[in-house]
Design a protein around this motif. Sequence first.
Motif, PDB file in Angstrom:
ATOM      1  N   GLN A 111       0.857  -1.174   0.000  1.00 31.01           N
ATOM      2  CA  GLN A 111       0.000   0.000   0.000  1.00 31.01           C
ATOM      3  C   GLN A 111       0.902   1.236   0.000  1.00 31.01           C
ATOM      4  N   VAL A 112       0.714   2.080  -1.014  1.00 30.53           N
ATOM      5  CA  VAL A 112       1.501   3.293  -1.152  1.00 30.53           C
ATOM      6  C   VAL A 112       0.626   4.364  -1.793  1.00 30.53           C
ATOM      7  N   GLU A 113       0.903   5.610  -1.501  1.00 29.78           N
ATOM      8  CA  GLU A 113       0.139   6.707  -2.095  1.00 29.78           C
ATOM      9  C   GLU A 113       0.189   6.649  -3.617  1.00 29.78           C
ATOM     10  N   ASP A 114      -0.861   7.186  -4.254  1.00 30.04           N
ATOM     11  CA  ASP A 114      -0.907   7.165  -5.718  1.00 30.04           C
ATOM     12  C   ASP A 114       0.058   8.149  -6.343  1.00 30.04           C
ATOM     13  N   GLU A 115       0.270   9.285  -5.678  1.00 27.76           N
ATOM     14  CA  GLU A 115       1.167  10.293  -6.225  1.00 27.76           C
ATOM     15  C   GLU A 115       1.686  11.184  -5.106  1.00 27.76           C
ATOM     16  N   VAL A 116       2.726  11.923  -5.431  1.00 33.64           N
ATOM     17  CA  VAL A 116       3.303  12.867  -4.483  1.00 33.64           C
ATOM     18  C   VAL A 116       3.797  14.079  -5.251  1.00 33.64           C
ATOM     19  N   THR A 117       3.519  15.266  -4.714  1.00 32.21           N
ATOM     20  CA  THR A 117       3.975  16.514  -5.321  1.00 32.21           C
ATOM     21  C   THR A 117       5.124  17.068  -4.485  1.00 32.21           C
ATOM     22  N   ILE A 118       6.228  17.362  -5.149  1.00 32.88           N
ATOM     23  CA  ILE A 118       7.438  17.766  -4.447  1.00 32.88           C
ATOM     24  C   ILE A 118       7.908  19.099  -5.026  1.00 32.88           C
ATOM     25  N   PRO A 119       8.200  20.066  -4.165  1.00 32.03           N
ATOM     26  CA  PRO A 119       8.700  21.358  -4.666  1.00 32.03           C
ATOM     27  C   PRO A 119      10.104  21.216  -5.227  1.00 32.03           C
ATOM     28  N   ALA A 120      10.557  22.254  -5.904  1.00 32.22           N
ATOM     29  CA  ALA A 120      11.905  22.254  -6.489  1.00 32.22           C
ATOM     30  C   ALA A 120      12.951  21.966  -5.417  1.00 32.22           C
ATOM     31  N   LYS A 121      13.850  21.067  -5.737  1.00 37.11           N
ATOM     32  CA  LYS A 121      14.961  20.670  -4.858  1.00 37.11           C
ATOM     33  C   LYS A 121      14.472  20.070  -3.543  1.00 37.11           C
ATOM     34  N   GLY A 122      13.226  19.601  -3.524  1.00 34.15           N
ATOM     35  CA  GLY A 122      12.672  19.061  -2.293  1.00 34.15           C
ATOM     36  C   GLY A 122      12.755  17.544  -2.226  1.00 34.15           C
ATOM     37  N   VAL A 123      12.504  17.022  -1.027  1.00 33.88           N
ATOM     38  CA  VAL A 123      12.505  15.581  -0.782  1.00 33.88           C
ATOM     39  C   VAL A 123      11.215  15.212  -0.072  1.00 33.88           C
ATOM     40  N   ALA A 124      10.553  14.167  -0.539  1.00 31.60           N
ATOM     41  CA  ALA A 124       9.365  13.650   0.122  1.00 31.60           C
ATOM     42  C   ALA A 124       9.643  12.252   0.638  1.00 31.60           C
ATOM     43  N   VAL A 125       9.421  12.045   1.934  1.00 29.86           N
ATOM     44  CA  VAL A 125       9.541  10.711   2.518  1.00 29.86           C
ATOM     45  C   VAL A 125       8.146  10.096   2.520  1.00 29.86           C
ATOM     46  N   VAL A 126       8.003   8.986   1.823  1.00 30.38           N
ATOM     47  CA  VAL A 126       6.697   8.374   1.600  1.00 30.38           C
ATOM     48  C   VAL A 126       6.596   7.090   2.412  1.00 30.38           C
ATOM     49  N   PRO A 127       5.548   6.928   3.220  1.00 28.79           N
ATOM     50  CA  PRO A 127       5.379   5.667   3.950  1.00 28.79           C
ATOM     51  C   PRO A 127       4.863   4.572   3.025  1.00 28.79           C
ATOM     52  N   VAL A 128       5.233   3.356   3.343  1.00 29.17           N
ATOM     53  CA  VAL A 128       4.770   2.198   2.587  1.00 29.17           C
ATOM     54  C   VAL A 128       4.458   1.081   3.566  1.00 29.17           C
ATOM     55  N   THR A 129       3.377   0.379   3.318  1.00 25.65           N
ATOM     56  CA  THR A 129       2.949  -0.725   4.186  1.00 25.65           C
ATOM     57  C   THR A 129       2.853  -1.993   3.365  1.00 25.65           C
ATOM     58  N   ILE A 130       3.407  -3.066   3.904  1.00 19.60           N
ATOM     59  CA  ILE A 130       3.371  -4.375   3.241  1.00 19.60           C
ATOM     60  C   ILE A 130       2.586  -5.324   4.128  1.00 19.60           C
ATOM     61  N   THR A 131       1.540  -5.911   3.584  1.00 16.73           N
ATOM     62  CA  THR A 131       0.714  -6.859   4.322  1.00 16.73           C
ATOM     63  C   THR A 131       0.705  -8.187   3.584  1.00 16.73           C
ATOM     64  N   VAL A 132       1.220  -9.222   4.239  1.00 15.13           N
ATOM     65  CA  VAL A 132       1.325 -10.537   3.611  1.00 15.13           C
ATOM     66  C   VAL A 132       0.002 -11.290   3.785  1.00 15.13           C
ATOM     67  N   PRO A 133      -0.584 -11.800   2.716  1.00 17.59           N
ATOM     68  CA  PRO A 133      -1.824 -12.573   2.857  1.00 17.59           C
ATOM     69  C   PRO A 133      -1.610 -13.842   3.692  1.00 17.59           C
ATOM     70  N   GLN A 134      -2.667 -14.306   4.286  1.00 17.55           N
ATOM     71  CA  GLN A 134      -2.582 -15.523   5.099  1.00 17.55           C
ATOM     72  C   GLN A 134      -2.182 -16.738   4.270  1.00 17.55           C
ATOM     73  N   ASP A 135      -2.564 -16.745   3.006  1.00 18.07           N
ATOM     74  CA  ASP A 135      -2.290 -17.908   2.163  1.00 18.07           C
ATOM     75  C   ASP A 135      -1.069 -17.712   1.265  1.00 18.07           C
ATOM     76  N   ALA A 136      -0.205 -16.756   1.600  1.00 15.68           N
ATOM     77  CA  ALA A 136       0.979 -16.494   0.773  1.00 15.68           C
ATOM     78  C   ALA A 136       1.926 -17.690   0.784  1.00 15.68           C
ATOM     79  N   GLU A 137       2.502 -17.978  -0.387  1.00 13.64           N
ATOM     80  CA  GLU A 137       3.456 -19.073  -0.502  1.00 13.64           C
ATOM     81  C   GLU A 137       4.748 -18.725   0.239  1.00 13.64           C
ATOM     82  N   PRO A 138       5.295 -19.685   1.004  1.00 11.21           N
ATOM     83  CA  PRO A 138       6.590 -19.429   1.659  1.00 11.21           C
ATOM     84  C   PRO A 138       7.676 -19.165   0.618  1.00 11.21           C
TER      85      PRO A 138
END
Length: 346
Positions: A111-138
């Motif tokens: 899960q991650v944001e669809d887009e991010v707007t960053i000003p000139a010479k700027g940096v955006a730190v974007v959070p990301v979440t990973i959720t493993v399904p219960q039936d995921a293959e090892p």
Amino acid sequence: MKPITRPAVTGLIVLLCLLFPTLAHGDTTDEQGDTTWAVAPADAQGPDGRRMIELELDPGESASDHFAVTNLSGHEVTFRLRAADGYFNENGRFNTIPSDQESVDIGTWVQVEDEVTIPAKGVAVVPVTITVPQDAEPGDHAAGISASLLQVSTDESGSSVGVESRVGFRLTVRVTGEVRAAVAVQDVETSYDTSWNPIRPGAATVTFKLVNEGNVRILGQGVLRIGGHEIAFPAEGESKQELLPGDDRSFTLRVDQLWPTILIKGSIDATPEAASERAADVVVPPVSSEISIVAVPWPQAAVVLGILLIVFALAMNRGRNKRKVADLVEQAREEGRRAANEENKK
């Protein structure tokens, strides 16, 4: 940092799917001028020096992390963000599936944001979440997280023309459970190139696939041993080939200075290694595939046959000469006997 080159395209929208170098860096030009950006794993403060995000999670478990998008341009830019299933191409470079394809594996866990707007010479730190399904293959699952720009214009014919410039980094998740590390050598083909100079050896070509039959990432490597020669794959100085579960990689090796001995035996000895930073947890057993190359020594056989024909001809000629001498001797004896008989009659 590796720049992205925007090719000239015409017709429908064209998606430029770029690879994921260690430090992802993009560069495009539009009406606002040059747009340059970089993407990398990060902590809450900014880029933290990691090459990729690598996690080990249980089925059903979630984890949070960050990545940084840096706008190196002199104007504000809105970047599209995307996580998608990843793969290695035939050249061993990592990429993600095109934007017009849907992820079916780890790309759907992120899960991650669809887009991010960053000003000139700027940096955006974007959070990301990973959720493993219960039936995921090892085992290991690979995705890419990218920031992209889609530039669309209209050509003289009215057709839409566009380029998506995309850069990012790798995300790898190992799902806990039964871990299997296995590799196989398949689709072996051999050929022999005969040198028609009988005092020169020929050369052999061996083509095969190295297949990851386990559920963890491996580094494909090994040695071809044949006719007293040892050829390493990949070659010295080349990068080891990383294979995701189910991946295969083709190798073509040429062995020079190989004498034809009718049947040349050898082996392809694969000695893969685990590719994960947790390599100590996984032992990849080596595998060997026996090979044989038919190499008939036609030039050498022709030389031997020629020598035998010469010897045979000499032997035949010697036999004829012996018979001719014997006939002359017998003829002389017969003439001597006739002369003696005539003398006695007198």
